[in-house]
Enzyme design. Sequence first.
Site, PDB file in Angstrom:
ATOM      1  N   GLY A 105      -5.035  11.348   4.755  1.00  0.00           N
ATOM      2  CA  GLY A 105      -6.064  11.567   3.736  1.00  0.00           C
ATOM      3  C   GLY A 105      -7.404  11.393   4.440  1.00  0.00           C
ATOM      4  NE  ARG A 114       0.248  11.158  17.158  1.00  0.00           N
ATOM      5  CZ  ARG A 114       0.690   9.953  16.889  1.00  0.00           C
ATOM      6  NH1 ARG A 114       0.833   9.092  17.863  1.00  0.00           N
ATOM      7  NH2 ARG A 114       0.997   9.584  15.663  1.00  0.00           N
ATOM      8  NE  ARG A 136      -5.346   2.704  -0.559  1.00  0.00           N
ATOM      9  CZ  ARG A 136      -5.312   3.643   0.377  1.00  0.00           C
ATOM     10  NH1 ARG A 136      -4.426   3.574   1.351  1.00  0.00           N
ATOM     11  NH2 ARG A 136      -6.168   4.624   0.353  1.00  0.00           N
ATOM     12  NE  ARG A 190      -4.119  14.152  -0.153  1.00  0.00           N
ATOM     13  CZ  ARG A 190      -4.579  12.912  -0.101  1.00  0.00           C
ATOM     14  NH1 ARG A 190      -5.579  12.556  -0.873  1.00  0.00           N
ATOM     15  NH2 ARG A 190      -4.048  12.019   0.709  1.00  0.00           N
ATOM     16  CB  ILE A 213      -7.809  11.935  12.639  1.00  0.00           C
ATOM     17  CG1 ILE A 213      -6.474  12.513  12.152  1.00  0.00           C
ATOM     18  CG2 ILE A 213      -8.590  12.973  13.436  1.00  0.00           C
ATOM     19  CD1 ILE A 213      -6.605  13.663  11.144  1.00  0.00           C
ATOM     20  CG  ASN A 236      -1.771   1.113   1.439  1.00  0.00           C
ATOM     21  OD1 ASN A 236      -1.687   2.097   0.709  1.00  0.00           O
ATOM     22  ND2 ASN A 236      -2.639   1.030   2.427  1.00  0.00           N
ATOM     23  CD  GLU A 293      -7.113   1.706   3.989  1.00  0.00           C
ATOM     24  OE1 GLU A 293      -6.188   1.877   4.809  1.00  0.00           O
ATOM     25  OE2 GLU A 293      -7.474   2.589   3.204  1.00  0.00           O
ATOM     26  CG  ASN A 352      -5.529   6.731  17.327  1.00  0.00           C
ATOM     27  OD1 ASN A 352      -5.592   5.833  18.170  1.00  0.00           O
ATOM     28  ND2 ASN A 352      -5.116   6.524  16.097  1.00  0.00           N
ATOM     29  CG  HIS A 367     -10.094   7.060   1.941  1.00  0.00           C
ATOM     30  ND1 HIS A 367     -10.347   8.384   2.193  1.00  0.00           N
ATOM     31  CD2 HIS A 367      -8.759   6.901   2.082  1.00  0.00           C
ATOM     32  CE1 HIS A 367      -9.214   9.009   2.472  1.00  0.00           C
ATOM     33  NE2 HIS A 367      -8.235   8.129   2.406  1.00  0.00           N
TER      34      HIS A 367
END
Length: 406
Positions: free
Chosen positions: A210, A283, A91, A239, A327, A8, A377, A330, A179
């Site tokens: 992402g 974080r 992927r 992005r 994110i 990936n 994934e 966590n 995704h």
Amino acid sequence: MSHVVTLNAGSSSLKFSLFTLHKDDPVAICTGAVDRIGSPEATIAAKTSDGRVLGGDGVGPIADHVAAMNRVLDLLTQWFPKAEIVAVGHRIVHGGPDHDRPIQLTPDSLRALEDLAPFAPLHQPYNLQGVRAAIERFPQAVQVACFDTAFHRHHPWVNDTFALPTEYYDMGVRRYGFHGLSYEYIADHLAKTAPLLHGGRVIVAHLGNGASMCGLIHGRSVGSSMGFTALDGLPMGTRCGQLDPGVVLYLMQQKGMTADEITELLYCKSGLLGLSGLSNDMRTLEQADTGAARRAISYFNFRARRELGALAAVLGGLDAVVFTGGIGENSALVRERVCVNMGWLGIELDHDANTEHARIISTPLSRVQVMVIPTNEELVIARAAARFVYPHMYEALLDKAAARTG
Ligand code: ADP
């Protein structure tokens, strides 16, 4: 015993796993990642499923993705000399308008995927470099492509198009959505663990470096925040997310920026990094006590709330919200801010459960169940690859999964 490698490749990272093909489902025995490819401080870290840490020798400069791929494949054969690699699952970010499921890679299909590279310039070329390196290293293994776009290929037309003359749609200018492997995992997981919710209207928030959101009805994607490229929708690490196309025209026509400069701006210098002037990493921003870092987080949460409302309207109501990605899994702060004052939509967050990162973070009386589900994934890729090697063993399993996802 037969094994599958999954690869990936992101813009500066390469995640990899080694799976053993068991009868009922592939089982990961090692997962790892190369990070900061292209920098003098690239790292390779891996661990086995029983917690052994591997890859301490992997720190040092790694020039590019081919070098990273070769290092990973060397290490895997060194760490697991008896593993028989029967398939490599890749992927691949973009499958174009035609691919709604994984394919076995051939020289012809590889060439066709190369033509899609302009649609995903930060990912597709690296994905395909990985394929070539893997073919060279394991020429006997089946090479399988799993597309991030495939899960969304059956969107209703209104969610698949832009309001441009129809010849642009015909030439492939569409809302693809990305995704998809993560959403497929979540849909399948819900089918197994919460079949009633799976049968309803679910919004999955995949919030990582992402980020995107997807609306599911009965496990099928009906809308996604991402569009033609993986730039659209939510702001991300670097992005910009949704942007008025007039901004691009202004930058070109009035500010004289070239296409390459705008590409660099929108893909690499915007999002959390651009707004905070500090970091693309949530974080780091949560720990930083600066106004710009707080504003970057506020914008991220604001856009996620806006997309949640929009997708709920597309779905005609809401039964569950799932947070996933680095994110989403966590950051209690982001989940709290996204869900606060959403009682009108039926969302009541349980503050303590959220702080403890419980699986269900809504109150028992909340009409909409809010969940945290770590995505996987790699398992989706390993299952697809296994199916091409041992169709008799995995067909039934995957048919069951397909039935569950609609
Ligand atoms: P990718 O899209 O590259 O796979 P991930 O899904 O790994 O990215 O997510 C990376 C993001 O998750 C980073 O912004 C990182 O800061 C964030 N993240 C990871 N752990 C935490 C945490 N404990 N609190 C807040 N954010 C976190």
